[in-house]
Scaffold this motif. Structure first.
Motif, PDB file in Angstrom:
ATOM      1  N   ASN A  13       0.826  -1.206   0.000  1.00  0.00           N
ATOM      2  CA  ASN A  13       0.000   0.000   0.000  1.00  0.00           C
ATOM      3  C   ASN A  13       0.857   1.252   0.000  1.00  0.00           C
ATOM      4  O   ASN A  13       0.532   2.238  -0.662  1.00  0.00           O
ATOM      5  N   ALA A  16       2.292   1.811  -3.409  1.00  0.00           N
ATOM      6  CA  ALA A  16       1.243   2.316  -4.301  1.00  0.00           C
ATOM      7  C   ALA A  16       0.974   3.791  -4.022  1.00  0.00           C
ATOM      8  O   ALA A  16       0.825   4.591  -4.952  1.00  0.00           O
ATOM      9  N   TYR A  17       0.925   4.166  -2.738  1.00  0.00           N
ATOM     10  CA  TYR A  17       0.706   5.571  -2.356  1.00  0.00           C
ATOM     11  C   TYR A  17       1.799   6.459  -2.939  1.00  0.00           C
ATOM     12  O   TYR A  17       1.523   7.537  -3.466  1.00  0.00           O
ATOM     13  N   LYS A  19       3.245   6.206  -5.602  1.00  0.00           N
ATOM     14  CA  LYS A  19       3.082   6.329  -7.058  1.00  0.00           C
ATOM     15  C   LYS A  19       1.820   7.085  -7.465  1.00  0.00           C
ATOM     16  O   LYS A  19       1.545   7.213  -8.657  1.00  0.00           O
ATOM     17  N   TRP A  20       1.030   7.562  -6.489  1.00  0.00           N
ATOM     18  CA  TRP A  20      -0.159   8.342  -6.840  1.00  0.00           C
ATOM     19  C   TRP A  20       0.258   9.557  -7.649  1.00  0.00           C
ATOM     20  O   TRP A  20       1.388  10.058  -7.516  1.00  0.00           O
ATOM     21  N   SER A  21      -0.666  10.071  -8.415  1.00  0.00           N
ATOM     22  CA  SER A  21      -0.392  11.289  -9.176  1.00  0.00           C
ATOM     23  C   SER A  21      -0.193  12.462  -8.213  1.00  0.00           C
ATOM     24  O   SER A  21      -0.647  12.419  -7.059  1.00  0.00           O
ATOM     25  N   ASP A  24      -3.495  13.677  -6.896  1.00  0.00           N
ATOM     26  CA  ASP A  24      -4.087  12.826  -5.858  1.00  0.00           C
ATOM     27  C   ASP A  24      -3.359  12.986  -4.520  1.00  0.00           C
ATOM     28  O   ASP A  24      -3.990  13.031  -3.462  1.00  0.00           O
ATOM     29  N   LEU A  25      -2.018  13.066  -4.560  1.00  0.00           N
ATOM     30  CA  LEU A  25      -1.256  13.282  -3.332  1.00  0.00           C
ATOM     31  C   LEU A  25      -1.609  14.626  -2.699  1.00  0.00           C
ATOM     32  O   LEU A  25      -1.792  14.720  -1.483  1.00  0.00           O
ATOM     33  N   ASN A  28      -4.966  14.392  -0.994  1.00  0.00           N
ATOM     34  CA  ASN A  28      -4.871  13.629   0.248  1.00  0.00           C
ATOM     35  C   ASN A  28      -4.251  14.468   1.358  1.00  0.00           C
ATOM     36  O   ASN A  28      -4.747  14.505   2.484  1.00  0.00           O
ATOM     37  N   GLY A 107      -8.505   8.908  -1.934  1.00  0.00           N
ATOM     38  CA  GLY A 107      -7.460   8.123  -2.572  1.00  0.00           C
ATOM     39  C   GLY A 107      -7.309   8.511  -4.028  1.00  0.00           C
ATOM     40  O   GLY A 107      -7.749   9.588  -4.438  1.00  0.00           O
ATOM     41  N   PRO A 108      -6.734   7.629  -4.835  1.00  0.00           N
ATOM     42  CA  PRO A 108      -6.541   7.921  -6.248  1.00  0.00           C
ATOM     43  C   PRO A 108      -7.860   8.263  -6.937  1.00  0.00           C
ATOM     44  O   PRO A 108      -8.890   7.650  -6.677  1.00  0.00           O
TER      45      PRO A 108
END
Length: 131
Positions: A13, A16-17, A19-21, A24-25, A28, A107-108
Motif C-alpha cells: 500500500n 502504491a501511495y 506512485k499516486w499522481s 491525488d497526493l 490527500n 485516494g486515487p
C-alpha cells in the motif's frame, strides 16, 4: 480521555501511495491538513505527525555497554506506522467516530478511502493499568 489514532500501512500500500499522481497526493494532504484543523476547532486536537518512509525504520536496543545496537531496515515487515493523531475526547465512541472520518481520506482519482485506523487509549499514569 486521550486516544491515539494510528494510520498503519503495509509495504504494498505504501509503494502504491508513493506512485499516486501529484494531484491525488495533493488532495490527500489537503484532506489531512483540513482534518487536523477541524479537530483543533472542535477542541479535541492534541498532536499529529506523519512519519518518515519505512525504509528509514530501525529497531534500537541497548548493547552490552549501553551503546545503541540497530537492526533493520525491514522490507519484510507486514505493517508499519505511517502517522498518527492524538486526541482528547469524552468517550471511546467519540474517538471511533473521529477515526472513521480520518479513514475516509481521498485516494486515487478522489475516491473515498477506507484506510484502517487503529484507536488506542493513551495512558496518563500507571493507575490506568490498575497498578
Amino acid at each position: 480521555m486521550k486516544y491515539i489514532l494510528m494510520m498503519n500501512a503495509n509495504k504494498a500500500n505504501w509503494d502504491a501511495y508513493a506512485k499516486w499522481s501529484k494531484k491525488d497526493l495533493e488532495a490527500n494532504v489537503a484532506f489531512m491538513r483540513a482534518f487536523s484543523k477541524e479537530l483543533k476547532q472542535e477542541g479535541v486536537f492534541v498532536a499529529t505527525e506523519g512519519l518518515g518512509w519505512p525504509e528509514q525504520a530501525k529497531i534500537v536496543r541497548a548493547g552490552k555497554d549501553g551503546e545503541p545496537v540497530t537492526d533493520g531496515v525491514f522490507p519484510e515487515s507486514k505493517e508499519f506506522l505511517a502517522g498518527y493523531w492524538i486526541i482528547d475526547v469524552e468517550s471511546p465512541e467519540q474517538a471511533y467516530g473521529i477515526a472513521a472520518r480520518a479513514s475516509a481520506a481521498p485516494g486515487p482519482g478522489g475516491m473515498r478511502g477506507s484506510m484502517p485506523i487503529e484507536v488506542r487509549q493513551v495512558m496518563s499514569s500507571f493507575s490506568d493499568l490498575g497498578l
